[in-house]
Design a protein around this motif. Sequence first.
Motif: not given
Lengths: 133, 769
Positions: B107-111, B23-26, B14-20
């Motif tokens: 988003a990719r990195f955090l995922t 952003f930039p507070h993901g 889910l992080a992928r969607f949430v972070v983007s």
Amino acid sequence: MNSLIFAAFSRILFILMLAVSLFVLYRGHNEPGGGFVGGLIAAAGFATLALARGVDVARATLRFEPMTVIGFGILAALLGGLPGLWLDDSFLAHQWAILGSAHIGTTLLFDIGVYLVVLGGILSLILRFYEGL
Amino acid sequence: MLAALLVSFLGAILARFVVSRTFPHGGWVAALLPAGLFLFFLAKGASLPEVGAITETLEWVPALGISLTLRLDGFALLFVLLITGIGTLVTIYAGAYFAHSPKEEAARFLTLILLFMTAMLGTVLSDNLIVMFVFWEATSLLSFMLIGFNSHRAQARKAALQSLIVTGGGGLALFGGILLIGMTLGTFSLSEVAQRATELLASPLAVPAMILIMLGAFTKSAQLPFHFWLPQAMEAPAPASAFLHSATMVKLGVYLLARFDLIFEGIPAFGATLVIVGSLTMLVAAVRALSTDGFKEVLAHSTVGSLGVLVMLIGLDGDYSVTALIAFIIAHALYKAALFFCAGTTIHAVGEGRLSKIGGLARRLPMTTLAAGMAAISMAGLPPTLGFITKEYLFESQLNASSGWVVVAVAVLVNAVFAAIAGVAAIRPYYLGKTRSEVKHPETLGLYLGPLVLGGLGFLFGLAPDFLVRGLIQPANDVLVGHTVDLSFSLWHGFTPMLALSATVVAFAGGLIAYWHRIHYALSLNKGLARVLGDFGFNAAFAGLLRLAERCTRLLQNGDQHRYTSTVAAAVLLIIGYGVLASGTRPVIALTDGRFDMPSVIVLLLMCLGAFAATRTPSLLRAMIAVGVVGFGSALIFLLNGAPDVALTQFSVEVLLVLILVALLLRVPERAASTREPREKRLDILISAGFALVVFVALAATVALPLDGRISDFYAATSYLEAHGRNVVNVVLVDYRAIDTLGEVIVVAFAAMSVWGLLRIMPRRRAAP
């Protein structure tokens, strides 16, 4: 191949081969035939079309990329196994509905999967091969 | 715990969607996941002293004895809390680190980071060795993706591949070791294996299993001779380096060895190997650290050295070594992750990674400077930090062990280098330097929160270690020792030999810092040393493998169809011929049995004619038709002998072959002169005649055997009643053996995919590669 006769006949040949392939697929459970042979015949049909009228025509008739057809095939085969997992606790344990004398089972979905994988697999090779020539 | 693992995995997806979206507070939002898991496991851990260990089981593949068993004991808790705790800070830091990058990248990195965290949790929580191995491999794979994150850099791709080859190869060795243990004891449960250790050691497979498991651990934890991949892995973005390549993943090898220490301690070579390998790794890492200039690379070399210390501590006998091990795992995770954060912020800020080019940043990055200072004091082993206590325990366990003074001397030397590195890393970029570097990206709360917390914890645990001892070190110690030991853990030990050694270390380190430049210059001149201690061996082996593959390809894939066919035929001829001769039995050929079948004979004669014509005609079209006669003939034979399904398939294949060959014939000359010389032809005839003979004898011998009709009778009897089909062949394919068919279909799909990739129209060859 620039042959007017071949080109004109190819469409009819193609439709015939496709029909035969579907028939062979369906009858496979009781008579000689099945998804594998059906897929081969269908692939031959598309190959005929590609040879007579060009790869573009064959691709347009197929609508999907051959690779996508393979994907659909694997999906269908897997889906054919799922009802068994649900109802019988065993993946690929086929389920049957008996309507009078007709027996319809999840084997057909599985066989359609085989058909599509063989069709897509052979076409992905033949179409690229024709394009490369 | 199973639920926690599932939540972790789904959260990572889910992080992928949430972070983007955020952003930039993901980073702050995504950090809720590891923070929540940290609190969850903290609560679980609080109940651990009463229950001992918490186990949860979900059957996975019961037929193979593989179940998804999670087991939380004191040692697992230590790792779980490190993973989730540092994971929280890494997530926050990474969010801030990627604040100026495209949001998809963040988003990719955090995922990937959160997926990695899930894999790590799975590895340390699994009680089933097979499940642990699956998660272990997942960490290798995610490490590969994170090292190669900046995939546009050739250097990053090379480093990623190298780490995957090394850790993946080690993973295979580990898998072999696990399978040997499973074969011996009939179980894959780690806790059961530990209980039945004596039974395992009695088996002759114990030593091979031990060697394989050590290989797996050494590759993962970058021990000699696999130490070279870790410094290369610094191509990963700094948050990944802090998380994977210092605090958590590289300690998995240590984790594994510590777990197996109780099992293999009966084998004397186990401890001795660990002490030797660990000490050598420490020495090599120290020399390489002194000869490196890159900020992150220096830290990476010191990490390799610290891993060597940990491996050596597992190998030591005597008291205190386990305590020193656990304390050092914690202390190292805290200060090294903090230093990597600081290095990341600094390099990110000035866009320069070489220590000799950065300087005077204390005013521009005040919080980072403070954090680096705190972490460095802990790394240098100065009071009043956890690092100091750890170092005392390290020396104490060495003095107590039977391994002698050499190990102590190595430890003093290496610790001095660590202290010097700590000093250089904390002072050079911030206070010294001729140039005052330009700051492009100033520090933000997200960037300095992590290192400040970690650096602060190093002091807090040093000043008040009781809490840490009771909560983490004591439970983990009990697990690894096997019984409860009363630990006295305090900052001040009095005037002991250890304090004297510490003082030596500090004095040594002071000298190293003072002469850092000269030592560095002298060592960097010696290119040979760097080559031998670096990845020279790996590169040589890799290049050799490629050369071998090239030679094999040139030999076997030379483009001559004659050669391919004759190779295959000759190989079959030799293998079957050898088999028949070696078995000593004479194949029985019964020619009298059976009826004389006229239609079959006619078809067979036609096929012979076709085959003969194919070899004689110079026209390709005619040859094709002649081969077609053979193919259709065999289809007829199938049909005549009651195999309509096979016949139908053979007919379809023949039609397809015609369609393919016709297209080909439109492009090639219609006639082809024979290129074979008489000598070659004679060999061809010899091989083909021999091949035909072998096939004939094999077939005749098979036919002569009595046919067991039980299986086909079973299918014939049950096909319609149980599977609703009268065509037994098809029913077997889609129903009785459906899973086989599914496998074959997938094989067909993969084969098609790979040929499809090979057949794609190549762009014109570039002038020079």
